[in-house]
Write a protein that holds these residues in place. Structure first.
Motif, short mmCIF file in Angstrom:
data_model
loop_
_atom_site.label_atom_id
_atom_site.label_comp_id
_atom_site.label_asym_id
_atom_site.label_seq_id
_atom_site.Cartn_x
_atom_site.Cartn_y
_atom_site.Cartn_z
N LYS A 282 156.91 -8.62 48.65
CA LYS A 282 158.05 -9.18 48.34
C LYS A 282 159.31 -8.56 48.94
N SER A 283 159.29 -7.25 48.87
CA SER A 283 160.45 -6.53 49.71
C SER A 283 160.21 -6.66 51.11
N GLN A 284 159.11 -6.83 51.75
CA GLN A 284 159.01 -6.85 52.90
C GLN A 284 159.32 -8.22 53.52
N THR A 285 159.01 -9.12 52.80
CA THR A 285 159.22 -10.70 53.00
C THR A 285 160.94 -10.77 52.94
N SER A 286 161.41 -9.83 52.03
CA SER A 286 162.83 -10.27 51.79
C SER A 286 163.57 -9.55 53.13
N ARG A 287 163.26 -8.29 53.48
CA ARG A 287 163.57 -7.48 54.71
C ARG A 287 163.48 -8.52 55.84
N ALA A 288 162.23 -8.99 56.09
CA ALA A 288 161.78 -9.76 57.25
C ALA A 288 162.88 -10.99 57.32
N LEU A 289 163.35 -11.65 56.39
CA LEU A 289 163.89 -12.97 56.45
C LEU A 289 165.51 -12.55 56.52
N ALA A 290 166.00 -11.33 55.95
CA ALA A 290 167.02 -10.73 56.22
C ALA A 290 167.55 -10.50 57.45
N ASN A 291 166.39 -9.86 58.20
CA ASN A 291 166.66 -9.44 59.56
C ASN A 291 166.51 -11.02 60.50
N LEU A 292 165.77 -11.77 60.14
CA LEU A 292 165.66 -13.20 60.94
C LEU A 292 167.06 -13.84 60.74
N ARG A 293 167.62 -13.82 59.41
CA ARG A 293 168.75 -14.47 59.25
C ARG A 293 169.99 -13.92 60.26
N GLN A 294 169.95 -12.50 60.23
CA GLN A 294 170.85 -11.94 60.97
C GLN A 294 170.68 -11.96 62.50
N LEU A 295 169.29 -12.36 63.11
CA LEU A 295 169.12 -12.53 64.50
C LEU A 295 169.51 -13.83 64.63
N LEU A 296 169.17 -14.99 63.66
CA LEU A 296 169.12 -16.23 63.79
C LEU A 296 170.29 -16.99 62.88
N PRO A 297 171.66 -16.65 62.95
CA PRO A 297 172.77 -17.07 62.17
C PRO A 297 172.38 -18.50 61.55
#
Lengths: 164, 296
Positions: free
Chosen positions: A139-154
């Motif tokens: 869950k935490s890795q998914t959350s971090r991955a999605l947060a990173n993707l959101r940051q890279l792909l606004p």
């Protein structure tokens, strides 16, 4: 004799699941050739372990493949080189490759989680089993991955239900 | 965006570049069968060997305690015995300058530090995770020298002639020669195209446009240790690169053969957790060490 008996069954499994396993490996490694090598490595291990894993083949195959990919990336940390710079990618194929570039910015573990959850469509529990980590870690890795993707792909607005 | 939308986006992205599935099962089948046969043989042989091994070990262990491994040259063993993390940067830097002479001006300061895999910088607090040492010299904005020392028990495995032949054939290298050294090691000299990006230099495929060239000599030592001396120059053609190299093959060869360029691996039990390394955004930045077991 046992070796010859295991081959046909594994052949069928290879024909059926090989392409999907290669895609999973590709998403983690971002390289089709190395992905094929990791699939080969995985099937060597499946062949050897066949007598004790034949009833749980999918889970074992996924776990072996992801381990092989992550081990490969750990060993070749900086030699794992991106074939394109983000700038080049953006200049050539802006629509599709933005996601490719963003995925490459994730850590290998996060890409593995994304591959298992959003490419292979596994549940949190199945992903945790494949990665041999706790469900909370997934869950935490998914959350971090999605947060990173959101940051890279606004433009990527991800609903929270994905984290469950 | 829903989970389904993200799934579709990711699948579209992966499938767009997917080459045809032409993998053959024969490779893994043969390799798997070999492993199974080997395991059976090993299983049978193990009990027979065990007694002999124990007897042999009883004879060898006292010798190892007395003088170290038999493959390590005496001078390298002495350097290893005297290794001091605090003073090694000066030793390393002095060896580089000795070998390169005027090719490395005194005014050029080097950065000598322990690294992860030769490339990744870790903060001093993470020294226990490092496994290599790297010296970097910026000769000019268009000329950089990198020297990497790395323990690698498999460093001298494989056929270096074949390594060169395959890399020349597939276009990854412009030049490659391998020669055996007197101490049992191998020196491989290579030239190849690279591109400089924010995260470092990247080798280029045959048809890629070159902006930089790399030339290196790699000393694969017989005692499980590798040293690479590599120079990068900014050039659009091999001919231009050949005019720009500040060092010679002979200098790089002397440098990588230095017996003083050996180091001790860090002590400590920090590797017990399943570590991963979050790479920095640039080659000047530090990577972050993450213990996966603590991400809950």
């Amino acid at each position: 004799m046992e070796s010859t008996a295991r081959a046909p069954e594994l052949d069928d499994y290879f024909a059926a699941r090989g392409p999907a396993l290669r895609r999973t490996a590709y998403l983690i490694l971002q390289d089709w050739h190395i992905a094929e090598d990791m699939v080969q490595t995985t099937f060597v291990q499946l062949y050897v372990a066949w007598p004790r894993i034949r009833n749980d083949l999918d889970a074992y195959a996924r776990r072996t493949l992801v381990n092989a990919c992550l081990t490969h990336l750990r060993k070749r940390r900086r030699e794992r080189l991106m074939p394109e710079t983000p700038e080049t990618v953006a200049a050539t194929e802006p629509d599709r490759l933005d996601l490719t570039g963003a995925l490459r910015q994730l850590s290998p573990q996060q890409r593995a989680v994304v591959a298992l959850r959003f490419l292979d469509d596994l549940s949190v529990a199945e992903t945790a089993a494949a990665l041999d980590v706790a469900e909370g870690t997934v869950k935490s890795q998914t959350s971090r991955a999605l947060a990173n993707l959101r940051q890279l792909l606004p433009d990527l607005e991800v609903e929270e239900e994905m984290l469950r | 965006m829903s989970a389904d939308d993200l799934r579709t986006l990711i699948r579209t992205d992966v499938l767009a570049d997917e080459p045809p599935f032409a993998m053959s099962g024969s490779r893994w089948r043969e390799a798997g069968a070999r492993v199974v046969r080997r395991r059976r043989r090993v299983h049978v042989a193990t009990s027979l060997v065990a007694v002999g091994f124990l007897a042999g070990a009883l004879m060898i262990v006292p010798r190892l305690h007395a003088g170290g491994g038999t493959d390590m040259p005496a001078e390298a063993q002495r350097a290893l015995d005297e290794f001091d993390r605090g003073t090694f940067p000066q030793v390393f830097d002095a060896e580089v300058r000795n070998a390169l002479g005027d090719s490395l001006p005194e005014s050029v300061e080097g950065r000598v530090e322990p690294t992860l895999g030769g490339w990744t910088r870790l903060r001093p607090a993470d020294y226990a995770y490092t496994d290599a040492w790297t010296a970097t010299y910026e000769l000019s904005p268009t000329d950089r020298l990198v020297v990497m020392l790395q323990h690698d028990q498999s460093a001298n495995e494989g056929d270096p002639q074949r390594y060169c032949r395959e890399n020349l054939e597939n276009g990854w290298m412009k030049r490659c020669t391998a020669r055996a050294l007197h101490d049992g090691g191998v020196a491989i000299s290579e030239v190849y195209k690279v591109r400089h990006t924010a995260v470092g230099f990247r080798p280029l495929a045959q048809d890629g446009p070159a902006t930089w060239y790399a030339r290196q000599v790699y000393n694969r030592r017989d005692h499980g240790f590798g040293v690479v001396a590599r120079e990068y120059v900014k050039a659009t053609s091999l001919a231009e690169a050949d005019r720009l190299w500040a060092t010679t093959d002979a200098q790089l060869g002397t440098l990588v053969a230095s017996p003083k360029l050996v180091y001790r691996m860090p002590k400590g039990g920090k590797r017990s957790c399943d570590t991963t390394y979050l790479l920095p955004a640039s080659d000047e930045g530090f990577a972050r060490v993450v213990c996966e077991n603590t991400l809950n």
